[in-house]
Design an enzyme around this catalytic site. Structure first.
Site, PDB file in Angstrom:
ATOM      1  N   HIS A  77     -10.493   5.157   8.199  1.00  0.00           N
ATOM      2  CA  HIS A  77      -9.720   3.917   8.134  1.00  0.00           C
ATOM      3  C   HIS A  77      -8.292   4.175   8.617  1.00  0.00           C
ATOM      4  O   HIS A  77      -7.675   3.312   9.235  1.00  0.00           O
ATOM      5  CB  HIS A  77      -9.705   3.455   6.659  1.00  0.00           C
ATOM      6  CG  HIS A  77      -9.429   2.003   6.481  1.00  0.00           C
ATOM      7  ND1 HIS A  77     -10.138   1.035   7.130  1.00  0.00           N
ATOM      8  CD2 HIS A  77      -8.525   1.352   5.709  1.00  0.00           C
ATOM      9  CE1 HIS A  77      -9.678  -0.143   6.776  1.00  0.00           C
ATOM     10  NE2 HIS A  77      -8.698   0.021   5.918  1.00  0.00           N
TER      11      HIS A  77
ATOM     12  N   VAL B 291       1.192   5.003   6.076  1.00  0.00           N
ATOM     13  CA  VAL B 291      -0.249   5.179   6.255  1.00  0.00           C
ATOM     14  C   VAL B 291      -0.524   6.671   6.106  1.00  0.00           C
ATOM     15  O   VAL B 291      -0.002   7.493   6.876  1.00  0.00           O
ATOM     16  CB  VAL B 291      -0.723   4.653   7.627  1.00  0.00           C
ATOM     17  CG1 VAL B 291      -2.242   4.572   7.643  1.00  0.00           C
ATOM     18  CG2 VAL B 291      -0.128   3.287   7.929  1.00  0.00           C
ATOM     19  N   ILE B 292      -1.317   6.994   5.067  1.00  0.00           N
ATOM     20  CA  ILE B 292      -1.561   8.401   4.736  1.00  0.00           C
ATOM     21  C   ILE B 292      -3.045   8.692   4.965  1.00  0.00           C
ATOM     22  O   ILE B 292      -3.916   7.963   4.474  1.00  0.00           O
ATOM     23  CB  ILE B 292      -1.145   8.683   3.271  1.00  0.00           C
ATOM     24  CG1 ILE B 292       0.355   8.339   3.100  1.00  0.00           C
ATOM     25  CG2 ILE B 292      -1.418  10.136   2.907  1.00  0.00           C
ATOM     26  CD1 ILE B 292       0.869   8.395   1.673  1.00  0.00           C
TER      27      ILE B 292
ATOM     28  N   ALA C 279      -0.055  -1.901   5.981  1.00  0.00           N
ATOM     29  CA  ALA C 279       0.585  -1.781   7.299  1.00  0.00           C
ATOM     30  C   ALA C 279      -0.105  -2.655   8.339  1.00  0.00           C
ATOM     31  O   ALA C 279       0.532  -3.115   9.294  1.00  0.00           O
ATOM     32  CB  ALA C 279       0.572  -0.322   7.740  1.00  0.00           C
ATOM     33  N   PHE C 280      -1.394  -2.875   8.133  1.00  0.00           N
ATOM     34  CA  PHE C 280      -2.153  -3.691   9.087  1.00  0.00           C
ATOM     35  C   PHE C 280      -1.603  -5.117   9.155  1.00  0.00           C
ATOM     36  O   PHE C 280      -1.694  -5.775  10.205  1.00  0.00           O
ATOM     37  CB  PHE C 280      -3.628  -3.707   8.665  1.00  0.00           C
ATOM     38  CG  PHE C 280      -4.554  -4.296   9.672  1.00  0.00           C
ATOM     39  CD1 PHE C 280      -5.013  -3.529  10.743  1.00  0.00           C
ATOM     40  CD2 PHE C 280      -4.970  -5.617   9.581  1.00  0.00           C
ATOM     41  CE1 PHE C 280      -5.866  -4.076  11.685  1.00  0.00           C
ATOM     42  CE2 PHE C 280      -5.820  -6.169  10.518  1.00  0.00           C
ATOM     43  CZ  PHE C 280      -6.276  -5.404  11.570  1.00  0.00           C
ATOM     44  N   GLU C 281      -1.060  -5.603   8.053  1.00  0.00           N
ATOM     45  CA  GLU C 281      -0.565  -6.989   7.998  1.00  0.00           C
ATOM     46  C   GLU C 281       0.874  -7.127   8.511  1.00  0.00           C
ATOM     47  O   GLU C 281       1.366  -8.251   8.667  1.00  0.00           O
ATOM     48  CB  GLU C 281      -0.620  -7.526   6.561  1.00  0.00           C
ATOM     49  CG  GLU C 281      -2.001  -7.960   6.097  1.00  0.00           C
ATOM     50  CD  GLU C 281      -2.952  -6.815   5.812  1.00  0.00           C
ATOM     51  OE1 GLU C 281      -2.481  -5.755   5.348  1.00  0.00           O
ATOM     52  OE2 GLU C 281      -4.157  -6.950   6.096  1.00  0.00           O
TER      53      GLU C 281
ATOM     54  N   PHE D 121       0.861  -1.188   0.000  1.00  0.00           N
ATOM     55  CA  PHE D 121       0.000   0.000   0.000  1.00  0.00           C
ATOM     56  C   PHE D 121       0.899   1.240   0.000  1.00  0.00           C
ATOM     57  O   PHE D 121       1.859   1.321   0.766  1.00  0.00           O
ATOM     58  CB  PHE D 121      -0.865  -0.011   1.267  1.00  0.00           C
ATOM     59  CG  PHE D 121      -2.184   0.685   1.110  1.00  0.00           C
ATOM     60  CD1 PHE D 121      -3.355  -0.046   0.957  1.00  0.00           C
ATOM     61  CD2 PHE D 121      -2.267   2.069   1.115  1.00  0.00           C
ATOM     62  CE1 PHE D 121      -4.578   0.601   0.816  1.00  0.00           C
ATOM     63  CE2 PHE D 121      -3.472   2.717   0.971  1.00  0.00           C
ATOM     64  CZ  PHE D 121      -4.637   1.983   0.824  1.00  0.00           C
TER      65      PHE D 121
END
Ligand code: INI
Length: 161
Positions: A88, A81-82, A56-58, A22
């Site tokens: 979210h 993470v933007i 980033a969640f993973e 991402f």
């Protein structure tokens, strides 16, 4: 008072980089910054393994598996993470940071947080491009410093045979 010497020597050590796809236009710069820095500090090309995850969640899940599997002297987590216009952001940024911190506190090897959390794309690029300073390189330096410190702590606590 005694103070541990801090050396930035990555020679003979193995590192994992976990990087999210991402916002890859930012994260690729972080990967390059981190791997260049590791090589500069003496790591071998073969001593750096790159693992890609969707977002980033993973990252924490894979970091956890790598810690449990052993074989690395340091694990470097990279992502971006933007904020954009979605709530979210708070969930992804918050959970990723919290779980990486939780793992880092119990892991026998350093787990380094190199995930950018920014309001805008411009802010993310400022922190990822070689000209403006690269947080991937900073994360690599933190990993090498901490790997040295963990090794030192282990030596000090291991009774002589
Ligand atoms: N993942 C990121 O790494 N950065 C982001 O900015 C982002 N936003 O904004 O949504 C993001 N979302 C995806 C998330 O990390 C997971 O991959 C997804 O929710 C599947 O679990």
């Amino acid at each position: 008072m005694t103070e541990q010497e801090d050396t930035l020597d990555a020679g003979g050590k193995n590192f994992a980089i976990i990087a999210s796809r991402f916002n890859d236009f930012v994260v690729e710069h972080l990967i390059k910054g981190a791997s260049d820095a590791l090589l500069r500090m003496g790591a071998g090309e073969d001593a750096i393994e790159l693992y890609r995850v969707p977002g980033a969640f993973e990252i924490p899940g894979v970091a956890c598996k790598l810690v449990d599997g052993g074989g690395f002297d340091g694990i470097i987590c990279l992502g971006a993470v933007i904020r954009g216009a979605t709530p979210h952001f708070d969930y992804v940024a918050g959970e990723s940071a919290r779980e990486i911190a939780r793992l880092a506190a119990r892991s026998p090897v350093p787990v380094i947080y190199g995930v950018l959390t920014t309001d805008t794309v411009e802010q993310a690029l400022e922190r990822a491009t070689p000209k403006m300073g690269n947080k991937g390189g900073d994360a690599a330096m933190a990993a090498v410093e901490m790997a040295g410190l963990y090794a030192e702590l282990k030596r000090n606590r291991t009774p002589d045979a």
